[in-house]
Enzyme design. Sequence first.
Site, short mmCIF file in Angstrom:
data_model
loop_
_atom_site.label_atom_id
_atom_site.label_comp_id
_atom_site.label_asym_id
_atom_site.label_seq_id
_atom_site.Cartn_x
_atom_site.Cartn_y
_atom_site.Cartn_z
N ARG A 78 0.83 -1.21 0.00
CA ARG A 78 0.00 0.00 0.00
C ARG A 78 0.86 1.26 0.00
O ARG A 78 0.48 2.29 0.51
CB ARG A 78 -0.95 -0.03 1.20
CG ARG A 78 -2.03 -1.09 1.08
CD ARG A 78 -3.21 -0.77 1.96
NE ARG A 78 -4.24 -1.79 1.94
CZ ARG A 78 -5.25 -1.82 1.08
NH1 ARG A 78 -5.36 -0.89 0.16
NH2 ARG A 78 -6.15 -2.77 1.15
N GLY A 116 -6.36 4.21 -4.65
CA GLY A 116 -5.06 4.75 -4.23
C GLY A 116 -4.03 4.59 -5.35
O GLY A 116 -3.24 5.51 -5.63
N THR A 137 -10.50 -4.04 -7.78
CA THR A 137 -10.81 -4.05 -6.35
C THR A 137 -12.11 -4.80 -6.14
O THR A 137 -13.03 -4.71 -6.96
CB THR A 137 -10.98 -2.64 -5.74
OG1 THR A 137 -11.62 -2.76 -4.46
CG2 THR A 137 -11.81 -1.69 -6.57
N ASP A 139 -14.10 -3.97 -4.00
CA ASP A 139 -15.08 -2.96 -3.57
C ASP A 139 -15.87 -2.34 -4.73
O ASP A 139 -16.90 -1.71 -4.50
CB ASP A 139 -14.38 -1.83 -2.81
CG ASP A 139 -13.80 -2.31 -1.49
OD1 ASP A 139 -14.20 -3.40 -1.03
OD2 ASP A 139 -12.95 -1.60 -0.92
N MET A 181 -17.14 -6.54 3.23
CA MET A 181 -16.22 -5.42 3.02
C MET A 181 -16.88 -4.28 2.23
O MET A 181 -17.90 -4.48 1.58
CB MET A 181 -14.95 -5.89 2.32
CG MET A 181 -13.97 -6.55 3.28
SD MET A 181 -12.43 -7.00 2.47
CE MET A 181 -11.41 -7.38 3.90
N TYR A 267 -11.32 -11.37 5.07
CA TYR A 267 -10.43 -11.56 3.91
C TYR A 267 -10.78 -12.75 3.03
O TYR A 267 -10.22 -12.89 1.95
CB TYR A 267 -8.98 -11.65 4.40
CG TYR A 267 -8.55 -10.33 4.99
CD1 TYR A 267 -8.10 -9.30 4.16
CD2 TYR A 267 -8.70 -10.08 6.34
CE1 TYR A 267 -7.78 -8.06 4.69
CE2 TYR A 267 -8.38 -8.84 6.88
CZ TYR A 267 -7.91 -7.83 6.04
OH TYR A 267 -7.62 -6.61 6.55
O1 F6P Z 1 -9.33 -3.93 -1.20
C1 F6P Z 1 -10.30 -3.15 -0.58
C2 F6P Z 1 -10.50 -3.63 0.82
O2 F6P Z 1 -10.80 -4.97 0.68
C3 F6P Z 1 -11.55 -2.95 1.68
O3 F6P Z 1 -12.88 -3.33 1.47
C4 F6P Z 1 -11.07 -3.30 3.04
O4 F6P Z 1 -11.62 -2.55 4.05
C5 F6P Z 1 -9.63 -3.09 2.90
O5 F6P Z 1 -9.32 -3.47 1.57
C6 F6P Z 1 -8.79 -3.76 3.93
O6 F6P Z 1 -7.58 -4.19 3.44
P1 F6P Z 1 -6.18 -4.23 4.22
O7 F6P Z 1 -6.44 -4.79 5.56
O8 F6P Z 1 -5.35 -5.09 3.34
O9 F6P Z 1 -5.69 -2.84 4.29
#
Ligand code: F6P
Length: 346
Positions: A78, A116, A137, A139, A181, A267
């Site tokens: 990230r 991002g 994603t 999402d 999520m 997850y």
């Molecule tokens: O990829 C998006 C997502 O799955 C969101 O819905 C979730 O809240 C977030 O990533 C959490 O990911 P991580 O714990 O890897 O930061």
Amino acid sequence: MIRKIDKRIGILTAGGDCPGINAAIRGVAKTAILEYGMNIVGISNGYTGLINKEYFDIQESDISGILTLGGTILGTSREKPFKKGILQNEINKPKLIKDHYHHAKLDGLVCIGGNGTMRTAALLAQEGMNIIGIPKTIDNDVWGTDVTFGFDSAVNIATEAIDRLHTTANSHKRIMIIEVMGHHAGWIALYSGVAGGGDIILLPEIPFDEKIICKYLDHRAQIKKAYSIVVVAEGIDKPKKVKAGDYIAKMISDNLDYETRVTVLGYLQRGGTPSPTDRILATRYGAHAVDLIAEENFGQMVCILNNKTASIDLSEVQDKTRLIPEEHSLIKKARRIGTCFGDLMP
Ligand code: F6P
């Protein structure tokens, strides 16, 4: 017949992983190598790989057999190289990325990721690098495209979980809450909630009233509905450190006398093999990304609009989130079949 285009293309995958990333890597690499005779360079762990000079040549044989594989063979992170912070100021990460892009002799860079990742991709394009974005994603909240890969697989997983909750909920006459999520956008909750027959669906986009939720659950019990299923997106309005599912469960048990249980899917929604729909979508995106590179049409994100492959300027996508519109047709239809969104009694 190979249309030889002498270009060296980097690929990176950044942000949270999702099913279909490897299918997209394969789509890019196979099209680039087999159709255009380009060279492909894999970059490890998202933008971190370009900061730390971690990249390697990819041959066609390296990407055989990855279509069905979950996760990403390149790794992800990230890393947000443009983020300002005390430590970040010590190293000029965007400069390192540019230097190493030139060191790797890249003519273009494909960035596979969510919001991002697209923001960083847009900023790198503005710095003069040849960038193409591919949206992914679970999402489904990347602005500028009708759909991202990963979403369909996540909806399948969440729907199967809801299906399984129905039978245990019925046996025990319970209220079952399932948290899925979606921090800003409730696409997974909406689609899996409708597909799984959720009685109440709570989305970040629709403010809910606790009195309505309790009234509707009580009403269902009064009309002899043995159990209820509540699908909750993790991003609903709630105090910060509390989990969405727990928050709703406490709200129900403070007001009603029905047994309530919470399942947090977590997850599981992001892992494992992609659905056929996501494999196809990722392959379409990958091939189109390479066409844009061949045309030298950089600074674009590939997208799907009305089921047609297209592209949109990264600067238009940057800093936006694709939320569910209040008047979304699926919300309207679900309301007509008695689904409660926590704002109105059905
Ligand atoms: O990829 C998006 C997502 O799955 C969101 O819905 C979730 O809240 C977030 O990533 C959490 O990911 P991580 O714990 O890897 O930061």
